[in-house]
Design a protein around this motif. Sequence first.
Motif, PDB file in Angstrom:
ATOM      1  N   VAL A 205       8.489  10.003  -2.522  1.00 40.15           N
ATOM      2  CA  VAL A 205       8.298   9.037  -1.416  1.00 40.15           C
ATOM      3  C   VAL A 205       6.671   9.002  -1.039  1.00 40.15           C
ATOM      4  N   LEU A 206       5.301  10.480  -1.093  1.00 42.83           N
ATOM      5  CA  LEU A 206       4.689  10.045  -0.965  1.00 42.83           C
ATOM      6  C   LEU A 206       3.986   9.223  -2.308  1.00 42.83           C
ATOM      7  N   TRP A 207       4.126   9.315  -3.479  1.00 42.98           N
ATOM      8  CA  TRP A 207       3.660   8.719  -4.220  1.00 42.98           C
ATOM      9  C   TRP A 207       4.077   7.392  -4.191  1.00 42.98           C
ATOM     10  N   MET A 208       5.454   6.307  -4.002  1.00 40.53           N
ATOM     11  CA  MET A 208       5.892   5.329  -3.531  1.00 40.53           C
ATOM     12  C   MET A 208       4.303   4.788  -2.064  1.00 40.53           C
TER      13      MET A 208
ATOM     14  N   LEU B  94       6.031  19.070   4.712  1.00 39.83           N
ATOM     15  CA  LEU B  94       6.304  19.615   3.415  1.00 39.83           C
ATOM     16  C   LEU B  94       6.638  19.700   1.967  1.00 39.83           C
ATOM     17  N   ASP B  95       7.742  19.033   2.290  1.00 39.44           N
ATOM     18  CA  ASP B  95       8.661  19.574   0.597  1.00 39.44           C
ATOM     19  C   ASP B  95       7.968  18.143   0.103  1.00 39.44           C
ATOM     20  N   ILE B  96       7.761  16.786   0.577  1.00 41.08           N
ATOM     21  CA  ILE B  96       7.076  15.384   0.315  1.00 41.08           C
ATOM     22  C   ILE B  96       5.947  15.775  -0.517  1.00 41.08           C
ATOM     23  N   TRP B  97       5.028  16.209  -0.164  1.00 41.12           N
ATOM     24  CA  TRP B  97       3.545  16.611   0.443  1.00 41.12           C
ATOM     25  C   TRP B  97       3.851  18.066  -1.478  1.00 41.12           C
ATOM     26  N   ASN B  98       4.062  18.977  -1.404  1.00 49.69           N
ATOM     27  CA  ASN B  98       3.816  19.677  -2.500  1.00 49.69           C
ATOM     28  C   ASN B  98       5.001  19.146  -3.814  1.00 49.69           C
TER      29      ASN B  98
ATOM     30  N   ALA C 118       8.574   7.619 -11.107  1.00 51.54           N
ATOM     31  CA  ALA C 118       9.341   7.012  -9.903  1.00 51.54           C
ATOM     32  C   ALA C 118       9.192   6.972  -9.329  1.00 51.54           C
ATOM     33  N   GLY C 119       7.828   7.254  -7.674  1.00 47.10           N
ATOM     34  CA  GLY C 119       7.866   6.637  -6.905  1.00 47.10           C
ATOM     35  C   GLY C 119       7.318   5.042  -7.020  1.00 47.10           C
ATOM     36  N   ILE C 120       6.054   5.061  -8.155  1.00 47.34           N
ATOM     37  CA  ILE C 120       5.263   3.828  -8.424  1.00 47.34           C
ATOM     38  C   ILE C 120       6.024   2.966  -9.133  1.00 47.34           C
ATOM     39  N   ALA C 121       7.155   3.364  -9.731  1.00 45.70           N
ATOM     40  CA  ALA C 121       8.087   2.427 -10.401  1.00 45.70           C
ATOM     41  C   ALA C 121       8.804   1.427  -9.622  1.00 45.70           C
ATOM     42  N   ARG C 122       9.786   3.201  -8.786  1.00 39.01           N
ATOM     43  CA  ARG C 122       9.417   2.489  -7.139  1.00 39.01           C
ATOM     44  C   ARG C 122       9.002   1.283  -5.752  1.00 39.01           C
ATOM     45  N   GLY C 123       8.013   1.686  -5.858  1.00 41.80           N
ATOM     46  CA  GLY C 123       7.180   1.678  -5.155  1.00 41.80           C
ATOM     47  C   GLY C 123       6.578   0.153  -5.395  1.00 41.80           C
ATOM     48  N   LEU C 124       6.279  -0.420  -6.638  1.00 39.79           N
ATOM     49  CA  LEU C 124       6.070  -1.622  -7.484  1.00 39.79           C
ATOM     50  C   LEU C 124       7.761  -2.224  -6.622  1.00 39.79           C
ATOM     51  N   PHE C 125       8.876  -2.050  -7.349  1.00 40.57           N
ATOM     52  CA  PHE C 125       9.762  -2.544  -7.368  1.00 40.57           C
ATOM     53  C   PHE C 125      10.132  -3.278  -5.689  1.00 40.57           C
TER      54      PHE C 125
END
Length: 448
Positions: free
Chosen positions: A93-96, A241-245, A268-275
Amino acid sequence: MDFAKIASDLAGFVWGAPLIILLFGTHLFLTVRTGFIQRYLVQAIRISFSRQKEGEGDVSQFGALMTALAATIGTGNIIGVAGAVATGGPGAVLWMWLTGVFGIATKYSEAVLAVKYRITMPDGSMAGGPMYALERGLGKKWLGVVFAIFTCIAAFGIGNMTQANSIVEMLIEKIKPESVTQLRWIAGGVMAALTAAVVLGGVKSIAKVCGFLVPVMAVGYVVGCALILIKNYAVLPQTFLDIWNGAWTGQAAVGGFVGAGLKEVARAGIARGLFSNESGLGSAPIVAAAAQTRNPVRQALVSSTATFWDTVVVCLMTGLVVVSSGHWKDGLPKAALTSAAFNDLHTWGPYILLFGLMTFVFSTILGWGYYGEKAAEYLFGTRSVKPYRILWVLAVLFGSVQPAQAVWDFADAANGLMAIPNLICLICLSGVIVAETKAHSHELKGKS
């Protein structure tokens, strides 16, 4: 020929470390080159609500934004976010979210080039996007052709089949019919008919429908997510906290969740972020080029807000709902994970999810129909537009009856291939983007 196996292998190859680095690196590079354009977001939002005709174009700036938002706010904001969490854990989620924050600069840059290098077609309509920037700005028509080919193909994945497929999968989950095949064909047929009623009218028809639909669906969905988060308020600190860690350390196995390393979390985060937000993909500038705007920077500011609303707001809300529910630990697939998270709101939850999916899907199919036809127009001329629209409607039906994972893998692979020539264009023409920004810097500060 095993379509599912081919799609899976291709997606894995395309979305390797090189593309992830290129995509996120371009976001960072353009953030620096534009002087952190994100700091003008408030001004950009203010301009975006203007419906006045300010120059030549086919639709208003607001209409262009709504069409772009219609295309970007889709199943990636709901099913895609859940898929990222199911694959990479909460850290995805954070990477997205970071992809969205830095992607604002990329979305801005794409629109600057789209408006600067757009052309007027024989029928008086505007045409633009990365293919024209590659041809007229970079002098690489062959690369423009490559982009247009990938766009035609990718449109059927990200903007059509995955959207229709997600609705069908959700209906199967809710209704649990005796004949799954029959439900797929019926639902697909209804969606195809509704799509035909709008896309055959062209960009003005699409913009008109999206101008009404997008604000209603986005506000309704965000309010629904907020209600769920209020219910889950006690676990929100642990959720953050779960998202950050998880974003920096990967995610160990918990319950039915198999765990993911840092590389898989980021992917997973970056690919779905682009999507979801499509920054760097090169799709949104195609409709930005049709906007009635007085200069490239003004429309670019408007376009950049799409990434903010799509990822920084809507995707984050979905991510918080999914992670705070705790169901990601059960090892559920993305569609089931989404349903489980929203079912926690008892009576309202499933309806909020169904409303969000149905409206998001329909709007995305409309927006991407325009992107695909403009790419086909670039390749084959205006005579190709009507046949492309017919194929578009038929693809809605085809996507409804295909296995879910195969469709998503195909979309991922096509997205990545489409992004490569666009990212090359942005990097090579970054000097033009900077020059245009300086030439119209008064727009950044709200001065006429």
